[in-house]
Design a protein around this motif. Structure first.
Motif, PDB file in Angstrom:
ATOM      1  N   PHE A 171      65.922  37.166  83.557  1.00  0.00           N
ATOM      2  CA  PHE A 171      65.487  37.264  84.947  1.00  0.00           C
ATOM      3  C   PHE A 171      64.989  38.668  85.263  1.00  0.00           C
ATOM      4  O   PHE A 171      63.922  38.853  85.861  1.00  0.00           O
ATOM      5  CB  PHE A 171      66.641  36.917  85.889  1.00  0.00           C
ATOM      6  CG  PHE A 171      67.001  35.460  85.922  1.00  0.00           C
ATOM      7  CD1 PHE A 171      66.106  34.488  85.488  1.00  0.00           C
ATOM      8  CD2 PHE A 171      68.239  35.042  86.396  1.00  0.00           C
ATOM      9  CE1 PHE A 171      66.431  33.144  85.517  1.00  0.00           C
ATOM     10  CE2 PHE A 171      68.570  33.697  86.441  1.00  0.00           C
ATOM     11  CZ  PHE A 171      67.674  32.752  85.998  1.00  0.00           C
ATOM     12  N   ASP A 175      60.931  39.199  86.337  1.00  0.00           N
ATOM     13  CA  ASP A 175      60.633  39.466  87.747  1.00  0.00           C
ATOM     14  C   ASP A 175      61.936  39.873  88.437  1.00  0.00           C
ATOM     15  O   ASP A 175      62.724  39.017  88.849  1.00  0.00           O
ATOM     16  CB  ASP A 175      60.048  38.229  88.417  1.00  0.00           C
ATOM     17  CG  ASP A 175      59.538  38.545  89.820  1.00  0.00           C
ATOM     18  OD1 ASP A 175      59.699  39.693  90.271  1.00  0.00           O
ATOM     19  OD2 ASP A 175      58.984  37.635  90.460  1.00  0.00           O
ATOM     20  N   LYS A 177      62.499  41.074  91.311  1.00  0.00           N
ATOM     21  CA  LYS A 177      62.511  41.095  92.774  1.00  0.00           C
ATOM     22  C   LYS A 177      63.266  39.926  93.417  1.00  0.00           C
ATOM     23  O   LYS A 177      63.878  40.120  94.467  1.00  0.00           O
ATOM     24  CB  LYS A 177      61.074  41.147  93.296  1.00  0.00           C
ATOM     25  CG  LYS A 177      60.421  42.504  93.089  1.00  0.00           C
ATOM     26  CD  LYS A 177      59.060  42.560  93.750  1.00  0.00           C
ATOM     27  CE  LYS A 177      58.431  43.942  93.562  1.00  0.00           C
ATOM     28  NZ  LYS A 177      57.103  44.031  94.212  1.00  0.00           N
ATOM     29  N   PRO A 178      63.248  38.701  92.854  1.00  0.00           N
ATOM     30  CA  PRO A 178      64.056  37.638  93.467  1.00  0.00           C
ATOM     31  C   PRO A 178      65.551  37.931  93.310  1.00  0.00           C
ATOM     32  O   PRO A 178      66.174  37.607  92.293  1.00  0.00           O
ATOM     33  CB  PRO A 178      63.647  36.377  92.695  1.00  0.00           C
ATOM     34  CG  PRO A 178      62.353  36.727  92.042  1.00  0.00           C
ATOM     35  CD  PRO A 178      62.438  38.185  91.753  1.00  0.00           C
ATOM     36  N   LEU A 179      66.132  38.597  94.308  1.00  0.00           N
ATOM     37  CA  LEU A 179      67.483  39.125  94.172  1.00  0.00           C
ATOM     38  C   LEU A 179      68.595  38.078  94.204  1.00  0.00           C
ATOM     39  O   LEU A 179      69.633  38.301  93.576  1.00  0.00           O
ATOM     40  CB  LEU A 179      67.729  40.177  95.263  1.00  0.00           C
ATOM     41  CG  LEU A 179      66.795  41.389  95.215  1.00  0.00           C
ATOM     42  CD1 LEU A 179      67.182  42.378  96.306  1.00  0.00           C
ATOM     43  CD2 LEU A 179      66.828  42.063  93.850  1.00  0.00           C
ATOM     44  N   PRO A 180      68.479  36.951  94.912  1.00  0.00           N
ATOM     45  CA  PRO A 180      69.610  36.007  94.956  1.00  0.00           C
ATOM     46  C   PRO A 180      70.073  35.542  93.582  1.00  0.00           C
ATOM     47  O   PRO A 180      71.266  35.474  93.313  1.00  0.00           O
ATOM     48  CB  PRO A 180      69.061  34.847  95.805  1.00  0.00           C
ATOM     49  CG  PRO A 180      68.055  35.493  96.688  1.00  0.00           C
ATOM     50  CD  PRO A 180      67.410  36.556  95.841  1.00  0.00           C
ATOM     51  N   ARG A 181      69.123  35.198  92.690  1.00  0.00           N
ATOM     52  CA  ARG A 181      69.532  34.723  91.364  1.00  0.00           C
ATOM     53  C   ARG A 181      70.174  35.846  90.551  1.00  0.00           C
ATOM     54  O   ARG A 181      71.081  35.612  89.760  1.00  0.00           O
ATOM     55  CB  ARG A 181      68.351  34.114  90.617  1.00  0.00           C
ATOM     56  CG  ARG A 181      67.232  35.085  90.265  1.00  0.00           C
ATOM     57  CD  ARG A 181      66.083  34.363  89.581  1.00  0.00           C
ATOM     58  NE  ARG A 181      65.066  35.303  89.098  1.00  0.00           N
ATOM     59  CZ  ARG A 181      63.961  34.924  88.459  1.00  0.00           C
ATOM     60  NH1 ARG A 181      63.742  33.632  88.242  1.00  0.00           N
ATOM     61  NH2 ARG A 181      63.091  35.814  88.031  1.00  0.00           N
ATOM     62  N   ASP A 220      62.778  49.112  95.654  1.00  0.00           N
ATOM     63  CA  ASP A 220      62.980  47.958  94.785  1.00  0.00           C
ATOM     64  C   ASP A 220      64.065  48.225  93.750  1.00  0.00           C
ATOM     65  O   ASP A 220      64.885  47.357  93.443  1.00  0.00           O
ATOM     66  CB  ASP A 220      61.670  47.588  94.081  1.00  0.00           C
ATOM     67  CG  ASP A 220      60.604  47.115  95.054  1.00  0.00           C
ATOM     68  OD1 ASP A 220      60.970  46.542  96.092  1.00  0.00           O
ATOM     69  OD2 ASP A 220      59.406  47.346  94.776  1.00  0.00           O
ATOM     70  N   ARG A 223      67.399  48.057  95.487  1.00  0.00           N
ATOM     71  CA  ARG A 223      67.797  46.667  95.714  1.00  0.00           C
ATOM     72  C   ARG A 223      68.283  46.018  94.422  1.00  0.00           C
ATOM     73  O   ARG A 223      69.249  45.243  94.420  1.00  0.00           O
ATOM     74  CB  ARG A 223      66.609  45.878  96.265  1.00  0.00           C
ATOM     75  CG  ARG A 223      66.210  46.261  97.688  1.00  0.00           C
ATOM     76  CD  ARG A 223      65.246  45.228  98.252  1.00  0.00           C
ATOM     77  NE  ARG A 223      64.690  45.670  99.521  1.00  0.00           N
ATOM     78  CZ  ARG A 223      63.493  46.206  99.672  1.00  0.00           C
ATOM     79  NH1 ARG A 223      62.694  46.367  98.615  1.00  0.00           N
ATOM     80  NH2 ARG A 223      63.065  46.586 100.859  1.00  0.00           N
ATOM     81  N   ALA A 227      71.989  44.489  93.875  1.00  0.00           N
ATOM     82  CA  ALA A 227      72.203  43.089  93.485  1.00  0.00           C
ATOM     83  C   ALA A 227      73.061  42.981  92.232  1.00  0.00           C
ATOM     84  O   ALA A 227      73.913  42.095  92.128  1.00  0.00           O
ATOM     85  CB  ALA A 227      70.857  42.408  93.265  1.00  0.00           C
TER      86      ALA A 227
END
Length: 639
Positions: A171, A175, A177-181, A220, A223, A227
């Motif tokens: 992951f 990418d 940037k999609p922080l939830p996963r 970024d 973040r 995460a």
């Protein structure tokens, strides 16, 4: 690609279920029972204030000898008595045990879940970093490859943590940037196993490099760090505030040595263990490492692959400075296992590139060589499956029933053995009892005095492994493990009854196949006993004086000798004459007295087997309550 993944998963499922079918305990024996007990412990709250925990601390406090060997025993028993949370794994394991009520099949189900997770995560990892073709070949190569130590064939919390770590790296590298996963994966890793911290750090580095390549902003990166590392901060807060995930048994370990000693011990253990690996793995490692270096020197690794290899090598180097009590190089081997995964990817890329550049006849030769490599690995893997047996047979339900008949206000427990009987007891509610573990006291001068002073009135220990004849057999036949003598592997048995006994002896005979004949000889009287197909019966024998009873099985018979008793037929709760002056000897095919087993049912013989002879002189009586579970539960009285 899917074919390689199918082989990888199929090899693991084969290993899990063939072992679960054959063995009498979970596939990894005592370790597996520890994982199951921690799953049960999740729903009981990991109780560190139980009567069991208090009696454990009291026994350790009474020790006057704290040798290195004794410290290790203390530490191992503490891991079971006090527990320790692998939260993400425990939730699932405990739930499965609640549904099945059987430790062996609970562990088989959890291993299956880990195998499925690992197959999916590893496939995604390989595809992300090395492409589809190399991913398929990598899965094919790794499918039956036995990596050192726990490798990827022990489907346990650390292996699950590695799988989720590979997912997190994939992951972060594609990418970030999609922080939830990323947050969810990091949370599962943090609350699963301490090795997850290593994989989170590697994932963060890969994500940072990907952000740099994409010209990401500093926000970024912040973040990404939040995460990945916020679950770790949450766990640290929980440990410091409520101690939910703490492991107080670490205080029993010796102080950490100087860093130079740690490095020396780790390097020595790592090299020694690696040198003991099979020649096939060494050949593969040399070939894969050589091709990887060649790919690097020729500039054929892309930036992601270089970063991945560099990060794993850095983690491996750092792991040699980590001290784990009693288990040097434990972290190093787990990182080395992980390093072998990208190494397999680089190896596969090199093989595919060489094949594409080669002439057609050479391509066929290379395909044949790869097929031979996989077949050889499968042969080694198959040998591992059947060699990874454990000596005991334990049934959960009968043991749970007998434990429920005991009253914690009246009964206290004494365990002569702690790797199996004690762990099974913790799974089934042993924390309610004051319990004493003889290995904590066996090397202490005052050990017998301590036990005699406490006067535990119930003794628990496994049925001796010599009664698991199918496991001891040199013939390696695929017979499910049971307690007793299997006519398929045992030629004859001699039962020696104590001198002066006038009571009749009963032999519990089970036939699981076609009708058979059993030859029985006692006091000069020989007779052939017909055993009907698929039947269970007790054969009565009246030995005169010091009786010798000889039982001869027909070759490859489906008949089992499943119990011996005096005065009354055996069963259903007590099958063998524990505490009586009876001795059993048997020989495997061919009839050779040096290849068989011996069981001494007398109190002295029973205690001697567990290095507890010093307790025998203080023991007044031993009356078995149950043994049908594979654990002997006996009422004891002291002089």
């Amino acid at each position: 690609m899917l074919g390689g993944a199918g082989l990888f998963l199929g090899a693991r499922l084969y290993m899990v279920f063939i072992s679960a079918w054959l063995m009498g305990v979970p596939r990894l024996g005592d370790d597996a029972m520890l994982y199951v007990s921690k799953g049960v412990g999740f729903y009981r709250g990991y109780n560190h204030d139980s009567p069991l925990a208090k009696s454990f601390y009291e026994q350790v406090g009474s020790q006057n000898d704290r040798s290195e060997a004794q410290r290790k025993i203390n530490w191992r028993i503490a891991n079971q008595a006090l527990g320790g949370a692998t939260f993400t794994h425990d939730v699932f394991t405990g739930l499965v045990y609640k549904l099945l009520g059987n430790a062996k099949w609970t562990f088989a189900v959890t291993e299956t879940a880990v195998a499925l997770t690992m197959s999916a995560c590893l496939l995604l990892f390989m595809k992300t970093f090395f492409g589809e073709s190399a991913a398929g070949l990598s899965m094919l190569v790794l499918g039956c490859l036995l990596l050192p130590a726990q490798g990827i064939h022990y489907l346990i919390p650390s292996t699950l943590a590695l799988s989720l770590g590979l997912l997190l790296m994939s992951f972060a590298a594609t990418d970030p940037k999609p922080l939830p996963r990323l947050l969810l994966s990091s949370f599962l890793l943090c609350f699963l196993h301490n090795m997850g911290y290593v994989w989170i750090c590697i994932a963060f580095a890969l994500g940072a490099l990907e952000l740099r390549a994409r010209r990401g902003r500093p926000q970024d990166l912040c973040r990404l760090g939040a995460a990945l590392f916020s679950p770790l901060l949450l766990k640290m807060a929980l440990v410091s505030r409520i101690g939910f995930f703490s492991t107080p048994q670490r205080a029993l370990a010796p102080p950490s040595p100087h860093m130079t000693a740690v490095l020396s011990d780790n390097l020595s253990a790592f090299w020694h263990h690696l040198a003991l690996r099979d020649p096939f793995f060494k050949l593969y490692l040399a070939l894969a490492a050589g091709l990887a270096i060649r790919q690097f020197l020729r500039g054929r690794l892309d930036s992601r692959q270089k970063a991945l290899a560099g990060l794993f090598l850095s983690a491996l180097g750092a792991s040699f400075f980590v001290h784990i009590p009693f288990y040097p190089s434990e972290v190093a081997f787990r990182v080395f296992t992980a390093f072998n995964l990208p190494l397999a990817g680089i190896f596969s890329c090199a093989v595919i590139a060489a094949q594409q550049a080669a002439a057609r006849p050479l391509r066929r030769l290379m395909k044949a060589a790869i097929a031979g490599l996989v077949i050889l690995a499968a042969y080694q893997f198959n040998g591992y499956v059947f060699a990874n047996t454990r000596p005991f047979v334990i049934h959960d339900a009968p043991y749970r029933r007998v434990l429920e008949t005991l009253d914690p206000r009246i009964h206290s427990l004494l365990f002569l053995e702690t790797e199996y009987s004690f762990r099974q007891s913790v799974i089934n509610g042993d924390e309610r009892f004051t319990s004493y573990q003889w290995p904590l006291l066996s090397s202490q001068d005052a050990g017998p005095d301590y036990i005699f002073g406490k006067r535990p009135n119930v003794m628990i220990l496994p049925v001796p492994e010599s009664l698991n004849s199918a496991n001891l057999s040199p013939h390696g036949r695929l017979i499910p493990r049971e307690i007793g003598l299997a006519g398929a592997v045992v030629h004859r048995a001699i039962i020696e009854v104590g001198e002066g006994s006038r009571q009749p002896v009963y032999l519990l005979i089970k036939n699981k196949g076609a009708e058979s004949i059993l030859n029985v000889s006692a006091s000069g009287d020989r007779r052939a006993v017909r055993v009907p197909a698929r039947s269970t019966s007790n054969i009565r024998i009246d030995p005169a004086g010091r009786g010798l009873i000889e039982v001869t099985f027909h070759p490859r018979s489906s008949v089992w000798l499943s119990g011996i008793s005096t005065g009354r037929p055996a069963g259903p709760s007590t099958l063998w004459p524990w505490g009586e002056a009876i001795k059993l000897e048997y020989a495997f095919y061919p009839d050779d007295a040096t290849r068989g087993g011996t069981v001494d049912f007398s109190p002295g013989g029973l205690l001697k087997q567990w290095d507890a002879s010093r307790l025998a002189e203080r023991l007044k009586s031993l009356r078995p309550l149950s043994d049908a579970s594979g654990l002997i539960v006996a009422q004891v009285e002291w002089k």
